[in-house]
Design an enzyme around this catalytic site. Structure first.
Site, PDB file in Angstrom:
ATOM      1  CG  HIS A  17      -2.747  42.541  -2.390  1.00  0.00           C
ATOM      2  ND1 HIS A  17      -3.024  41.636  -1.383  1.00  0.00           N
ATOM      3  CD2 HIS A  17      -3.941  42.796  -2.990  1.00  0.00           C
ATOM      4  CE1 HIS A  17      -4.323  41.366  -1.378  1.00  0.00           C
ATOM      5  NE2 HIS A  17      -4.898  42.051  -2.351  1.00  0.00           N
TER       6      HIS A  17
ATOM      7  CB  SER B 247      -7.062  47.829  -4.607  1.00  0.00           C
ATOM      8  OG  SER B 247      -6.700  46.591  -4.042  1.00  0.00           O
TER       9      SER B 247
ATOM     10  CE  LYS C 265     -18.575  46.460  -0.239  1.00  0.00           C
ATOM     11  NZ  LYS C 265     -18.131  47.699  -0.925  1.00  0.00           N
ATOM     12  CG  ASP C 266     -14.864  39.818  -0.482  1.00  0.00           C
ATOM     13  OD1 ASP C 266     -15.352  40.443  -1.441  1.00  0.00           O
ATOM     14  OD2 ASP C 266     -13.665  39.844  -0.188  1.00  0.00           O
TER      15      ASP C 266
ATOM     16  CD  GLU D   2     -20.758  24.207 -22.729  1.00  0.00           C
ATOM     17  OE1 GLU D   2     -21.814  24.196 -23.409  1.00  0.00           O
ATOM     18  OE2 GLU D   2     -20.719  23.863 -21.548  1.00  0.00           O
TER      19      GLU D   2
END
Length: 387
Positions: free
Chosen positions: A199, A203, A225-226, A269
């Site tokens: 920030h 961006s 959107k998120d 994993e």
């Protein structure tokens, strides 16, 4: 109230933050990664209330959580599958950063902090994998901690310190449990630093150009959107938790750890498999460890070895082809990491390892100079002869 410094910080970073208008859904994976981290911390705290970090009781305490605690099965499956979801989101987030040049100036610090977060994630996930104290937990801890023995002079002492004794046992389990509980909070702190750096300089965007011209407030546009992406991700996540909770785990880890019985094929994993393949591709033990560590260090060096001034791969046709070959290469390394150490998997893994390092150390620096050369070369025009 508006003069409150905390309110000002929240307002700037979460509401009025000026965001490039052309951000695509690929930028949502950063938020989804933070969402996964929150899930892991909450479920981890709830599980820790009922887990017993003692070798004779660890697996029994996990079964107690699953069978006797109200919604314990949900907490355990959410936490276990949440680790995989977290890595999926972070891997996509890193891939997006590579494609759109999020490591280029002035984004060096956010990128480097992000790589540190990734390394902390790997350490946290490894120690969490040990806690159920199954066969893969025990032997995975034995193999990975023994890698430190190649460090000159102090290698043996470091391994003994990690174990807390002269073998993997109760002291090791207690140490790993303590660190596994604490490291997510370090990841959360590093994530805040990561966001603050992003920030600070603004961006990146899909075009890779100065986004200061056309910006809109973060709220409400990108909140929506998120929210949309979070709903879709929650559905995807829930399919694993409720319908296939064990599909991403190794079946041998449901067998209680036995130091006298070595599994036929020790594998980590799935999210560690590409790095495990790099480790195994080098015939020399110390060389394999150095290569595996270098596979992470090279990500830290990326902002400083890059020579291109063009951010987005949309405007770099040669790099775009190399990038997609790199993505395929990482998938091949993941596949090789789960295969036995035999031919032809050894040779395929070695070729894939060579391309992994070639992409960062040769292709990225070299292509920057090629692009600059082509930019200054006059276009070649075809001269047609009149009949």
């Amino acid at each position: 109230m508006k003069d409150n410094p905390i309110i000002k910080i929240v307002n700037f970073h979460g509401i009025d933050y000026p965001t490039p208008v052309n951000l695509s859904y690929w930028w949502n994976f950063g938020f989804l990664s933070a969402f996964c981290l929150g899930i892991q911390i909450i479920t981890g705290i709830l599980l820790a209330m009922n887990y017993t970090p003692y070798v004779d009781l660890a697996m029994a305490s996990v079964e107690h959580i699953m069978r006797d605690i109200d919604y314990g099965w949900l907490m355990r499956y959410t936490h276990a599958n949440g680790a995989s979801m977290f890595f999926i989101m972070v891997y996509i987030h890193i891939a997006r950063g590579l494609y759109y040049g999020s490591y280029m100036s002035p984004k060096e610090l956010p990128w480097c902090v992000g790589v540190v977060i990734f390394i902390l994630m790997m350490a946290t996930a490894f120690m969490g994998y040990v806690l159920p104290w199954g066969q893969m937990s025990f032997w995975g801890a034995t193999v990975i901690t023994n890698l430190f023995s190649v460090i000159p002079i102090y290698g043996t002492e470091i391994v003994t310190w990690l174990w807390g004794a002269y073998n993997v046992g109760n002291a090791t389990l207690n140490r790993f449990f303590s660190l596994h509980y604490l490291l997510p909070f370090a990841i959360a702190g590093a994530s805040l630093i990561h966001i603050a750096y992003i920030h600070k300089d603004g961006s990146n965007n899909p075009l890779g150009i100065n986004g200061n011209i056309d910006k809109i407030p973060f709220y409400p546009y990108f909140y929506i959107k998120d929210l949309y992406s979070t709903i879709l991700f929650t559905i995807f996540f829930s399919c694993f938790v409720f319908f296939a909770p064990n599909i991403l785990n190794h079946p041998d880890n449901y067998i209680e750890a036995n130091p006298l019985v070595t599994p036929a094929h020790i594998v980590p994993e799935w999210y560690f498999l590409p790095f495990y393949a790099i480790l195994r591709s080098i015939p020399h033990k110390a060389g394999g460890i150095v290569a595996m560590g270098a596979a992470l260090i090279v990500l830290l060096l990326l902002p400083f070895i890059n020579t291109s001034e063009i951010r987005s791969s949309n405007f770099r046709p040669i790099f775009k082809k190399a990038y997609w070959l790199f993505i395929a290469d990482c998938l091949i390394l993941g596949w090789i990491g789960g295969k036995p150490v035999s031919s032809p998997y050894i040779e395929i893994g070695q070729i894939a390892t060579v391309y992994y390092f070639m992409f960062f150390l040769i292709i990225i620096p070299f292509l920057g100079h090629v692009e600059k050369f082509l930019a200054f070369c006059p276009p070649v025009r075809k001269i047609s002869s009149a009949n």
